[in-house]
Design an enzyme around this catalytic site. Sequence first.
Site, mmCIF file in Angstrom:
data_model
loop_
_atom_site.group_PDB
_atom_site.id
_atom_site.type_symbol
_atom_site.label_atom_id
_atom_site.label_comp_id
_atom_site.label_asym_id
_atom_site.label_seq_id
_atom_site.Cartn_x
_atom_site.Cartn_y
_atom_site.Cartn_z
ATOM 1 C CD GLU A 1 -3.530 -0.139 1.814
ATOM 2 O OE1 GLU A 1 -4.471 -0.272 0.777
ATOM 3 O OE2 GLU A 1 -2.982 0.766 2.957
ATOM 4 C CG HIS B 1 7.840 -29.756 2.292
ATOM 5 N ND1 HIS B 1 8.169 -31.164 1.582
ATOM 6 C CD2 HIS B 1 8.673 -28.759 2.837
ATOM 7 C CE1 HIS B 1 9.346 -30.922 2.536
ATOM 8 N NE2 HIS B 1 9.503 -29.436 3.344
ATOM 9 C CE LYS C 1 -11.017 2.444 1.448
ATOM 10 N NZ LYS C 1 -10.182 4.116 2.872
HETATM 11 O O1 PA5 Z 1 -3.178 1.661 5.974
HETATM 12 C C1 PA5 Z 1 -4.547 2.187 5.694
HETATM 13 O O2 PA5 Z 1 -4.416 3.547 5.843
HETATM 14 C C2 PA5 Z 1 -5.106 1.276 5.697
HETATM 15 O O3 PA5 Z 1 -4.712 -0.074 4.910
HETATM 16 C C3 PA5 Z 1 -5.943 1.505 6.968
HETATM 17 O O4 PA5 Z 1 -5.779 0.560 7.249
HETATM 18 C C4 PA5 Z 1 -7.275 0.819 6.014
HETATM 19 O O5 PA5 Z 1 -8.307 1.040 5.289
HETATM 20 C C5 PA5 Z 1 -8.392 0.628 7.431
HETATM 21 O O6 PA5 Z 1 -9.449 2.195 7.478
HETATM 22 P P1 PA5 Z 1 -9.137 2.563 8.313
HETATM 23 O O7 PA5 Z 1 -8.595 2.760 9.658
HETATM 24 O O8 PA5 Z 1 -10.020 4.351 8.458
HETATM 25 O O9 PA5 Z 1 -10.552 1.342 9.103
#
Ligand code: PA5
Length: 462
Positions: A294, A323, A436
Site C-alpha cells: 500500500e 514444500h 471504495k
Molecule cells: O493503512 C491504511 O491506511 C489502510 O490499510 C487502513 O488501515 C484500512 O483501510 C482501514 O482504515 P481505517 O482504520 O480508517 O478503518
Amino acid sequence: MITLNYKFADSAVVGADNGLDIQKEFDTYKDTIANIILDLNKKKDKPGQWLQWMNLGYSEETVWYVKEYAALVEGRFDNILVLGIGGSALGGLAVTEALLKPCWNFLTKEQRNNFPRVFFLDNIDPDYILGLLDVLDLKKTLVNVITKSGSTAETMSQFMIIKDRLEKELGEEYRKNIVATTDKNTGVLKQIADQEGYKTFIIPNDVGGRFSVFSAVGLLPFALLGLDIDEIINGVKDMDLILKNTDINENIAAQNALIHYLLDTQKGKNITVMMPYSQRLRYISDWFVQLWAESLGKEKNLNGEIVHVGPTPVKALGATDQHSQIQLFNEGPNNKIINFIRVKEFDNVLTIPKIFEYTGIGYLGGKSINDLMSAEADSTRVALSDYNKPTITVTLPKVNGYYVAQLLYMFEIQTAIAGALYNIDAFTQPGVEQAKNYTYALMGRVGYEESANELYRKMSAI
Ligand code: PA5
C-alpha cells in the site's frame, strides 16, 4: 539488536545480473540516503506529512492511559474482540501471534494467567461472523472497535451488528463492553462514542493505518492481553535511535531499503518475498505485505508523472513453504528478493527422540528440532544462491516484545526510505478509493449517486 545480513544479495555471491556490488552502492548512495533520513526526521513533526508514527515510541501519555484502562478492566472479560481491517488489524494480529503463548485461545484461563482470549475480526463474511458470535459470550467480551477514518464500511457494519446484539443482551450496561480507537476528528465513530459514552482512545493525527501498530491501535489490545508494552516501546525507541543514524553503513533500514530498491529497478527483482522461519512470526508477513504494497505501489511519482511503481510483496513461511513455493523461488523466474526472518534462540529446545534406526530417518534421532529448523533455513538460502537468487536475512536474537518491535519499526522506516527512493508518496492510498466509492454507491450512501450511475453504466456495458 536485530541484525541484517545482505551478503547473499551481493553480486559476489549471486552474480552481477542478479546481485549488487553492495558496498559500492552504499558509497554511491551515501549522500542521497543521508538526506532522506535527515529529511524524514526534519519533517516528522510537521502536520500533514503523515510521519507522526515516528514519534510513537515516545508517547508516554498513550502508554499511561492504555495501562490505566487495562488495569481497570483486568479480570472482567474472557474475550477481546477486535473489529478493524487493514492497518487497524494486521499489526495487532502480527504482534499478539508472536508474543502470546502459542495456541493462546485454546489455553485454560489459568494457563492464560486470567487474561482473555483474543479474536481479530477483519472481514465481513457473514458465515464467519455468525460462527464467531456463536462461540463468544458477549457478556464476557470486550469489543475494541478500531478505525482511523471512523467510517470504514467493513468495520462499522461489523460494529453495528455487534453493538445491536450487545445492547439486546446487556441493556444499558452494554457500553462497558465497548472501547473505541479512532481519530479525534474524522468519521462517525468518535461522534457515536461521545454520544453513547464509550471509553475512547485517540489515534494521533498523521499516523496512517499501516504505521499505527505502536499507537493505541496495537498497544491497547497488547496491554489488555497482559503483554509488556514497556518492553515493546523500548524496542521501538532503541531502534529509532539507531535508525536516526544518517550513515548508511550503520543504518539497517536504509541498507535494506536501498538494496530492495536497486534490485527492483536495476535487476528486475520486483517481487519481495517475506519468509519467517518461525511459526510465531507468520503474521508479520501479512502485516509487511500491506505495509510494502500500500505504501510503495503507486501510479504517480511526486512530480505527478505516471510511473506505476512498486514491488509486489509475497508471504511465505519457513519451513512450511519449502514444500510449496520454494520450487518456484529456486527454478522459476529470477524476479524475487527472498527475505528470511530468522530467530537465533527459540524459547524451547525440543529434542527428537531416537526411536527409529531406519536409514531414511534414523539420523534425526537425538538432534533438536531447533537444529533442523536452522539447517533448513541455511540450506534453503544456499540452494537459492546456487540458482543465483538473492536473499536477505534479518535475525532476531529471540522472539520477544523488544525484538519484534524493533523488527516492525525497522520495516516501517525501511518503507519510508524506499518511498523516497522511488520518489513516491508512501503515505497515501489513492488506488483503494475508487473501489471504495463504488461500494458506497452500490450500498446507497448519500452523495454517491453519480458513482452509482457510472458503475451501473459500466457493468451493463460488459
Ligand atoms: O493503512 C491504511 O491506511 C489502510 O490499510 C487502513 O488501515 C484500512 O483501510 C482501514 O482504515 P481505517 O482504520 O480508517 O478503518
